[in-house]
Design a protein around this motif. Structure first.
Motif, PDB file in Angstrom:
ATOM      1  N   VAL A  63       0.830  -1.200   0.000  1.00  0.00           N
ATOM      2  CA  VAL A  63       0.000   0.000   0.000  1.00  0.00           C
ATOM      3  C   VAL A  63       0.867   1.254   0.000  1.00  0.00           C
ATOM      4  CG1 VAL A  63      -1.713   1.328   1.307  1.00  0.00           C
ATOM      5  CG2 VAL A  63      -1.883  -1.178   1.204  1.00  0.00           C
ATOM      6  N   GLY A  64       1.925   1.221   0.777  1.00  0.00           N
ATOM      7  CA  GLY A  64       2.814   2.378   0.881  1.00  0.00           C
ATOM      8  C   GLY A  64       3.847   2.155   1.958  1.00  0.00           C
ATOM      9  N   LEU A  65       4.530   3.209   2.344  1.00  0.00           N
ATOM     10  CA  LEU A  65       5.535   3.144   3.401  1.00  0.00           C
ATOM     11  C   LEU A  65       5.115   4.053   4.549  1.00  0.00           C
ATOM     12  CD1 LEU A  65       8.811   3.271   1.282  1.00  0.00           C
ATOM     13  CD2 LEU A  65       7.791   1.264   2.371  1.00  0.00           C
ATOM     14  N   LEU A  66       5.263   3.546   5.742  1.00  0.00           N
ATOM     15  CA  LEU A  66       4.899   4.286   6.941  1.00  0.00           C
ATOM     16  C   LEU A  66       6.168   4.689   7.672  1.00  0.00           C
ATOM     17  CD1 LEU A  66       2.631   5.218   8.900  1.00  0.00           C
ATOM     18  CD2 LEU A  66       2.849   2.966  10.008  1.00  0.00           C
ATOM     19  N   ILE A  71       4.002   8.332  12.499  1.00  0.00           N
ATOM     20  CA  ILE A  71       3.417   7.732  13.702  1.00  0.00           C
ATOM     21  C   ILE A  71       3.426   8.721  14.859  1.00  0.00           C
ATOM     22  CG2 ILE A  71       3.764   5.957  15.465  1.00  0.00           C
ATOM     23  CD1 ILE A  71       2.626   4.804  12.967  1.00  0.00           C
ATOM     24  N   LEU A  72       4.551   9.370  15.090  1.00  0.00           N
ATOM     25  CA  LEU A  72       4.658  10.329  16.184  1.00  0.00           C
ATOM     26  C   LEU A  72       3.691  11.493  15.988  1.00  0.00           C
ATOM     27  CD1 LEU A  72       8.522  10.504  16.781  1.00  0.00           C
ATOM     28  CD2 LEU A  72       6.801   9.413  18.225  1.00  0.00           C
ATOM     29  N   SER A  73       3.601  11.967  14.757  1.00  0.00           N
ATOM     30  CA  SER A  73       2.698  13.077  14.464  1.00  0.00           C
ATOM     31  C   SER A  73       1.257  12.715  14.785  1.00  0.00           C
ATOM     32  CB  SER A  73       2.834  13.466  12.986  1.00  0.00           C
ATOM     33  OG  SER A  73       1.912  14.471  12.647  1.00  0.00           O
ATOM     34  N   ASN A  74       0.879  11.479  14.451  1.00  0.00           N
ATOM     35  CA  ASN A  74      -0.489  11.050  14.717  1.00  0.00           C
ATOM     36  C   ASN A  74      -0.737  10.882  16.210  1.00  0.00           C
ATOM     37  OD1 ASN A  74      -2.573   8.580  15.027  1.00  0.00           O
ATOM     38  ND2 ASN A  74      -3.033   9.761  13.170  1.00  0.00           N
ATOM     39  N   LEU A  75       0.250  10.374  16.937  1.00  0.00           N
ATOM     40  CA  LEU A  75       0.093  10.169  18.376  1.00  0.00           C
ATOM     41  C   LEU A  75      -0.012  11.492  19.125  1.00  0.00           C
ATOM     42  CD1 LEU A  75       2.540   7.191  19.036  1.00  0.00           C
ATOM     43  CD2 LEU A  75       0.044   7.146  19.129  1.00  0.00           C
ATOM     44  N   ILE A  85      -4.129   2.264  10.438  1.00  0.00           N
ATOM     45  CA  ILE A  85      -3.080   2.689   9.511  1.00  0.00           C
ATOM     46  C   ILE A  85      -3.686   3.152   8.187  1.00  0.00           C
ATOM     47  CG2 ILE A  85      -1.017   1.964   8.237  1.00  0.00           C
ATOM     48  CD1 ILE A  85      -0.630   2.163  11.258  1.00  0.00           C
ATOM     49  N   GLU A  86      -4.763   2.502   7.772  1.00  0.00           N
ATOM     50  CA  GLU A  86      -5.373   2.858   6.492  1.00  0.00           C
ATOM     51  C   GLU A  86      -6.022   4.240   6.507  1.00  0.00           C
ATOM     52  OE1 GLU A  86      -8.116  -0.278   5.816  1.00  0.00           O
ATOM     53  OE2 GLU A  86      -9.549   0.408   7.349  1.00  0.00           O
ATOM     54  N   ASP A  87      -6.184   4.794   7.719  1.00  0.00           N
ATOM     55  CA  ASP A  87      -6.813   6.112   7.839  1.00  0.00           C
ATOM     56  C   ASP A  87      -5.812   7.258   7.972  1.00  0.00           C
ATOM     57  OD1 ASP A  87      -9.373   4.991   7.723  1.00  0.00           O
ATOM     58  OD2 ASP A  87      -9.391   4.614   9.893  1.00  0.00           O
ATOM     59  N   ILE A  88      -4.530   6.933   7.994  1.00  0.00           N
ATOM     60  CA  ILE A  88      -3.519   7.989   8.068  1.00  0.00           C
ATOM     61  C   ILE A  88      -2.689   7.959   6.788  1.00  0.00           C
ATOM     62  CG2 ILE A  88      -3.430   7.824  10.595  1.00  0.00           C
ATOM     63  CD1 ILE A  88      -0.732   6.442  10.323  1.00  0.00           C
ATOM     64  N   PRO A  89      -2.078   9.075   6.455  1.00  0.00           N
ATOM     65  CA  PRO A  89      -1.333   9.116   5.183  1.00  0.00           C
ATOM     66  C   PRO A  89      -0.060   8.274   5.220  1.00  0.00           C
ATOM     67  CG  PRO A  89      -1.000  11.151   6.398  1.00  0.00           C
ATOM     68  CD  PRO A  89      -2.047  10.381   7.157  1.00  0.00           C
TER      69      PRO A  89
END
Length: 248
Positions: A63-66, A71-75, A85-89
């Motif tokens: 799907v892509g690279l995480l 991750i930190l930005s989302n937390l 994961i599918e809901d974040i860029p």
């Protein structure tokens, strides 16, 4: 006097898949499924000290690279980490195929390169660790080749017998001093020419195609019958420890 003739039949390293991605890739990459949570991804990346991790769907398709930064930005926005994961860029990525060449992907300068098949299913990954392994092994082989060339040149020039070496096209790539004295043709004049233009009644250009050694063959050279040996030498791993690449 016995005059020896040798042929070198090229078998490039790449024919042994040396440069292909599938030889160097990590075949068990750590991936995360797009249906897992951000918190799960954070725990995995913290434990494994990964900066980037491939994201796959339930069919193992890429799907892509995480990134750990994502991750930190989302937390920071949601400390529960309950988002999927599918809901974040996930950022766009370059991917490669197993048969691609390592020398080509070096130019891509990516920190993480997923290896996928035609259906985009992930098969492996190339990270700086795999790239460093490739660099190290490549440099080792280059050094061995350089040493082998120096040894071959030394042997050729110190040999009492006349020795000629041709490539797979029958072009002379080595012609030692003993052969030069006998034929009256200097090494500089001989190298780069087709062997039939330099050596009378030679069969080297045929031997290099058939790869069949011929020992103790009578050959008339400069009006004299000589005993010659025509010995094929193969390049590449698994044959003999000799590497020699002509620069023609």
């Amino acid at each position: 006097m016995v005059y020896s003739e040798m042929t070198i039949r090229k078998e490039k390293i790449s024919s042994n898949d040396f440069f292909q991605v599938e030889r160097w890739m990590n075949t068990a990459p750590l991936c995360i499924c797009s249906t897992q949570t951000v918190w799960e991804a954070a725990k995995i990346m913290e434990q494994t000290e990964l900066d980037v991790m491939p994201v796959v769907d339930e069919n193992d398709q890429l799907v892509g690279l995480l990134s750990f930064r994502t991750i930190l930005s989302n937390l920071l926005k949601d400390s529960t980490g309950s988002s999927l994961i599918e809901d974040i860029p996930v950022y766009l990525y370059d991917s490669v195929r197993p048969t691609d060449q390592m020398t080509d992907i070096v130019k891509m300068q990516a920190e993480c390169l997923p290896v996928v098949d035609q259906s985009n299913k992930i098969l492996g990954i190339i990270t700086p660790k795999e790239m460093m392994n490739f660099y190290t092994k490549s440099m080792s082989i280059v050094q061995k080749k350089r040493n082998a060339i120096e040894i071959l040149s030394s042997v050729l020039e110190s040999a009492y017998e006349g020795i000629a070496v041709v490539d797979e096209f029958g072009i002379l790539i080595e012609f030692n001093e003993a052969y030069s004295r006998f034929t009256g043709i200097s090494r500089e004049e001989a190298i780069g020419r087709h062997v039939t233009e330099v050596i009378d009644n030679t069969n080297l250009h045929v031997t290099v195609k058939t790869a069949i050694p011929e020992r103790g063959v009578i050959q008339n050279i400069q009006g004299q019958d000589m005993v010659v040996h025509r010995i094929p030498i193969w390049e590449g791993e698994g044959r003999i420890y000799l590497y020699y690449y002509p620069t023609i």
